[in-house]
Scaffold this motif. Structure first.
Motif, short mmCIF file in Angstrom:
data_model
loop_
_atom_site.label_atom_id
_atom_site.label_comp_id
_atom_site.label_asym_id
_atom_site.label_seq_id
_atom_site.Cartn_x
_atom_site.Cartn_y
_atom_site.Cartn_z
N THR A 1 0.84 -1.19 0.00
CA THR A 1 0.00 0.00 0.00
C THR A 1 0.87 1.24 0.00
OG1 THR A 1 -1.74 -1.16 1.23
CG2 THR A 1 -1.84 1.24 1.20
N VAL A 2 0.56 2.19 -0.88
CA VAL A 2 1.27 3.47 -0.93
C VAL A 2 0.23 4.58 -0.87
CG1 VAL A 2 3.21 2.55 -2.24
CG2 VAL A 2 1.26 3.51 -3.46
N HIS B 1 1.44 -6.80 -6.13
CA HIS B 1 0.19 -6.02 -6.23
C HIS B 1 0.29 -4.79 -5.34
CE1 HIS B 1 -4.20 -5.14 -5.65
NE2 HIS B 1 -4.22 -5.46 -6.92
N THR B 2 -0.22 -3.66 -5.83
CA THR B 2 -0.14 -2.39 -5.10
C THR B 2 -1.50 -1.71 -5.03
OG1 THR B 2 2.18 -2.03 -5.72
CG2 THR B 2 0.93 -0.09 -5.03
N ARG C 1 -8.85 -1.59 -11.22
CA ARG C 1 -8.36 -2.61 -12.15
C ARG C 1 -8.32 -3.94 -11.42
NH1 ARG C 1 -3.70 -0.96 -16.28
NH2 ARG C 1 -5.54 0.14 -17.05
N GLY C 2 -9.33 -4.77 -11.66
CA GLY C 2 -9.47 -6.03 -10.94
C GLY C 2 -8.48 -7.08 -11.38
N ALA D 1 -6.59 3.60 -6.32
CA ALA D 1 -6.36 2.83 -7.55
C ALA D 1 -5.60 1.57 -7.16
CB ALA D 1 -5.56 3.64 -8.57
N THR D 2 -5.65 0.55 -8.00
CA THR D 2 -4.91 -0.69 -7.75
C THR D 2 -4.28 -1.16 -9.05
OG1 THR D 2 -6.91 -2.01 -8.15
CG2 THR D 2 -6.41 -1.44 -5.86
#
Length: 449
Positions: free
Chosen positions: A142-143, A400-401, A247-248, A430-431
């Motif tokens: 996470t950021v 993943h972020t 974005r899944g 967002a991802t």
């Protein structure tokens, strides 16, 4: 001349002293006269009060036998309390048998509970049904940012090292390059009013409303992180935000065009650029040995499938952050796997932590996520082309972020709508898959309806 003035002043002073003495002599006499007069008035008032005949205290007659009995008991208790002997007291409840009979007949309408007859109502604290928050929080990297978009940059290619004593100047092909992709932070918000009267009347309502709203935000983002397709508009088949959503994981390409059980595709970075379709990487996807096809409730996972999934991940990504993320339905099938003698495979191999649901699997931590696909379709239908991904495995800190805007907005407006409190919540995030090589996606079928 001065002698005359002095004599006059002395005469004036003597006269004033004479007047003061006369006044002082009269004061005691006046005070005594007033005291005597007041004493006479008080005596006369006392005599008048003493001559008044006080009426006897008249008790209001009891309207019911119950009131009469209660009054009698209270009087007896008061006498007992005022007495010196407080060890024991026998109370007379009823004056005679007729009063007891009248009391029982009168109370017959109150033999049931007090509900509907003036009884007090107790209230259980307000609560809301639990929601599953986002299991990917704490799993993914996470950021935070204060920008409206976020860009990823990756170095790709090889330097081209080569063997030999002489200095190698590009002894092998150099393919060094960079690739970028950029995502816009999407907006998730809600606004709703609640009547002030309801907030006043129902204690604890506001706190529960806010807590449940936050849980609903977590639920919405969890579904979008897994199942949304941000390249298509929101619809009945793409209900979790569409182009306005995240974005899944399921939307990423990479699976084999034709389902091939027991094989795994190859990961690759997506196109470079700042467009909306940039950064759509290809995820290495393992196909279950035996597909669940389009059969409702089918779960054909085998012990070898779990082993193959682990070994499909490149060894350099076997880190302390490497974990399984599994649908509870698939985890149930894994827990139920048996050998030819009917014994649970994972328990006998001690590869599955026996405590709780599943703590570890093959030495890697397991995170349950019900927002993942079920292993098979849930309603009957003909064979289709939909793939289902009930499990992911990899190093989530690299793979993943989640990008969060620094602050989530929570506001409470009391003047927007008269008689209402308006609640407003908004968060932006967002991802993205960051390193596609760090994740393995598990496909249970490629022909669901």
């Amino acid at each position: 001349m001065s002698q005359v003035i002095l004599e006059k002043l002395d005469a004036i002073e003597a006269k004033q002293a004479e007047s003061i003495t006369a006044v002082e002599a009269k004061i005691p006499a006046a005070v005594e006269a007033v005291k005597a007069e007041m004493q006479e008035m008080v005596s006369a008032l006392e005599a008048k009060v003493a001559s008044i005949n006080m009426p006897e205290f008249i008790r209001t007659p009891a309207k019911t036998v119950r009131q009469d009995v209660n009054r009698s008991v209270r009087e007896q208790l008061a006498t007992f309390y005022k007495g010196n002997n407080r060890l024991e007291k026998e109370l007379q409840i009823f004056a005679d048998e007729s009063q007891m009979d009248a009391y029982l007949k009168e109370a017959s309408a109150l033999t049931a509970g007090g509900d509907g007859k003036g009884g007090r109502t107790g209230y259980d604290p307000v609560f809301a049904a639990l929601r599953l928050a986002n299991p990917m929080r704490g799993l993914s990297r996470t950021v935070a940012t204060d920008g409206s978009s976020y860009q990823f940059r990756v170095k790709t290619g090889n330097a081209g090292v080569a063997w030999g004593y002489t200095i190698q100047n590009n002894g092998a092909s150099t393919t060094e390059d960079t690739s970028i992709w950029q995502l816009v932070l999407q907006d998730l918000n809600v606004q709703f009013p609640i009547r002030t009267a309801a907030l006043d009347d129902i204690d604890g309502l506001e706190a529960n409303v806010v807590d449940d709203m936050l849980a609903e935000f977590a639920q919405a983002e969890a579904l979008s992180m897994i199942q949304n397709n941000d390249q298509a508009a929101q619809s009945g088949t793409n209900p979790y935000g569409g182009t306005n959503g995240l974005r899944g994981l399921d939307q990423y390409a990479g699976s084999n065009a034709t389902y091939t059980g027991g094989t795994c595709s190859v990961a690759a970075f997506g196109t470079s650029g700042t467009g909306s379709s940039s950064g759509l990487h290809s995820l290495a996807t393992y196909d279950q040995l035996t597909s669940n096809v389009n059969t409702v409730g089918l779960n054909n996972i085998a012990y070898k499938d779990v082993i193959n999934t682990v070994y499909a991940l490149p060894q350099q990504y076997w880190t302390p952050n490497t974990k399984f993320m599994v649908s509870p339905i698939l985890a149930q099938a894994i827990r139920g796997l048996q050998d030819t003698n009917g014994r649970p495979i994972f328990n006998s191999m001690e590869s599955l932590n026996p405590d709780g649901i599943i703590g570890q699997m093959l030495g890697f931590d397991v995170v349950m996520n019900k927002y993942l696909d079920t292993p098979s379709q849930t309603t009957a239908g003909s064979a289709g082309t939909t793939s289902l991904y009930p499990m992911y495995f990899g190093d989530w800190s690299r793979g993943h972020t989640i990008i969060d805007r620094l602050n989530m907005v929570m506001r409470r407006y009391d003047q927007t709508l008269p008689g209402f409190i308006t609640f407003f919540g908004e968060k932006r995030l967002a991802t993205s898959v960051r390193d596609p090589n760090a994740l393995i996606r598990y496909r249970s079928t490629g022909t669901a309806t």
